[in-house]
Design an enzyme around this catalytic site. Structure first.
Site, mmCIF file in Angstrom:
data_model
loop_
_atom_site.group_PDB
_atom_site.id
_atom_site.type_symbol
_atom_site.label_atom_id
_atom_site.label_comp_id
_atom_site.label_asym_id
_atom_site.label_seq_id
_atom_site.Cartn_x
_atom_site.Cartn_y
_atom_site.Cartn_z
ATOM 1 N N SER A 81 0.837 -1.201 0.000
ATOM 2 C CA SER A 81 0.000 0.000 0.000
ATOM 3 C C SER A 81 0.871 1.251 0.000
ATOM 4 O O SER A 81 2.031 1.215 0.436
ATOM 5 C CB SER A 81 -0.906 0.028 1.232
ATOM 6 O OG SER A 81 -1.802 -1.065 1.208
HETATM 7 N N1 SAH Z 1 1.281 -5.367 4.660
HETATM 8 C C1 SAH Z 1 1.841 -5.580 3.342
HETATM 9 C C2 SAH Z 1 0.770 -5.398 2.294
HETATM 10 C C3 SAH Z 1 0.787 -6.490 1.285
HETATM 11 S S1 SAH Z 1 -0.718 -6.691 0.375
HETATM 12 C C4 SAH Z 1 3.050 -4.695 3.119
HETATM 13 O O1 SAH Z 1 3.393 -3.908 4.004
HETATM 14 O O2 SAH Z 1 3.678 -4.812 2.075
HETATM 15 C C5 SAH Z 1 -1.590 -7.887 1.336
HETATM 16 C C6 SAH Z 1 -0.904 -9.190 1.593
HETATM 17 O O3 SAH Z 1 -1.863 -10.060 2.206
HETATM 18 C C7 SAH Z 1 -0.396 -9.910 0.363
HETATM 19 O O4 SAH Z 1 0.968 -10.180 0.525
HETATM 20 C C8 SAH Z 1 -1.223 -11.195 0.337
HETATM 21 O O5 SAH Z 1 -0.516 -12.303 -0.161
HETATM 22 C C9 SAH Z 1 -1.563 -11.376 1.809
HETATM 23 N N2 SAH Z 1 -2.713 -12.245 2.095
HETATM 24 C C10 SAH Z 1 -3.851 -12.406 1.374
HETATM 25 N N3 SAH Z 1 -4.668 -13.312 1.962
HETATM 26 C C11 SAH Z 1 -4.015 -13.748 3.078
HETATM 27 C C12 SAH Z 1 -4.325 -14.700 4.088
HETATM 28 N N4 SAH Z 1 -5.438 -15.427 4.051
HETATM 29 N N5 SAH Z 1 -3.434 -14.880 5.091
HETATM 30 C C13 SAH Z 1 -2.261 -14.183 5.127
HETATM 31 N N6 SAH Z 1 -1.914 -13.270 4.185
HETATM 32 C C14 SAH Z 1 -2.768 -13.062 3.174
#
Ligand code: SAH
Length: 289
Positions: free
Chosen positions: A118
């Site tokens: 994000s």
């Molecule tokens: N907090 C991250 C944002 C990444 S986008 C940052 O600082 O870069 C959201 C993330 O959630 C992705 O990496 C995606 O793979 C993960 N995600 C999606 N569904 C998930 C789940 N069920 N359990 C854990 N992670 C998940």
């Protein structure tokens, strides 16, 4: 005579292929403990302090400062503890090498595996909303690039983060390890796990704060259950690509009833997130998509 030139060119080519974290400048000379804060009211003093104590690059520090100013203006960083966390977090270390120059842009960035990190404004506002205090236990769902947990590690020593995409979780765990080896010890204490975050992390519950960084159409009951009484969760809730960022507070009333209050961090504005997926494919949306 050509030899030194070729060597330099080869070295430059090798460095371009490396993750950004391998190109970090000098190691930090000063360990950041909760009582250590860089100057936050003056750009030059901040940059000089960071160069001297953390060995970071002037160019990136100036970019970080400029984004910091915009975030305060836009009310995306709420108190001095979040100012400090933002100013200490090296966002460029979590970007892909090809996005190094764009690390402090407003926009989200591609981090590979079909997911994104994000933009700094959104990360800042979600982090501010959970009001993390030193010593509190925080759970993040969706480790991704690792940048969100970087802000968290400057707010508390108890960070737990879960990622569902195995190679991404492994890459980010390696980034934390590399940073810790380089002297950013605070990254060495982040607890990582590769799993489906829908079910939380029961062995370490309850959590004082929970931050969900993938979008879903309901609040996962296990996460609500693992949130402490008095705890705060931020979570993007809504149909695919149309989430609203909610602040959820769990409280116990004098009569013993547990209540949940919800507040929209963007007053109803839609903020799209990557989907909250299931192991083996599909999403956790009860709407089926
Ligand atoms: N907090 C991250 C944002 C990444 S986008 C940052 O600082 O870069 C959201 C993330 O959630 C992705 O990496 C995606 O793979 C993960 N995600 C999606 N569904 C998930 C789940 N069920 N359990 C854990 N992670 C998940």
């Amino acid at each position: 005579m050509m030899r030194p030139f070729l060597t330099a060119a080869l070295l430059a080519a090798a460095m371009l292929a490396m993750p950004v974290s391998n190109m970090a400048a000098a190691a930090p000379a000063l360990q950041v403990t909760p009582d250590v804060t860089p100057p936050m009211d003056n750009q030059q003093a901040y940059v000089e302090w960071m160069v001297k104590n953390r060995g970071e690059k002037i160019e990136k520090l100036n970019e970080r400062w400029a984004r910091f100013q915009a975030m305060i203006q836009n009310k995306d960083l709420w108190t001095t503890k979040e100012y400090r966390a933002f100013l200490l977090s090296p966002r460029e270390e979590f970007a892909l090498t090809r996005n190094y120059a764009r690390a402090y842009e407003h926009n989200f960035l591609d981090i590979g595996y079909g997911v994104t990190i994000s933009g700094p404004h959104l990360v800042g506002r979600m982090t501010s909303a959970i009001d993390v205090k030193q010593g509190e236990k925080v759970l993040e769902i969706g480790t991704g690039s690792g940048y969100q947990s970087s802000l968290l590690t400057y707010l508390t020593d108890k960070v737990y983060t879960i990622e569902i995409i195995e190679p991404l979780g492994q890459r980010t765990a390696a980034t934390y390890k590399k940073l810790a080896t380089d002297g950013y010890k605070e990254f060495g204490r982040i607890n990582t796990k590769i799993a489906d975050g829908y079910y939380g992390w029961q062995e370490n519950a309850p959590f004082d704060k929970i931050i969900v960084t993938a979008g879903i159409d309901h609040i996962p009951p296990p996460l609500l259950q693992q949130l402490a009484i008095g705890g705060i969760m931020v979570i993007p809730v809504g149909p695919p690509g149309q989430q609203r960022v909610l602040k959820v507070v769990k409280q116990k009333q004098p009569d013993g009833a547990v209540t949940i209050t919800r507040e929209d961090l963007y007053s109803g504005k839609i903020v799209p997130f990557v989907p909250f997926t299931k192991s083996g494919g599909g999403t956790h949306n009860s709407g089926g998509r």
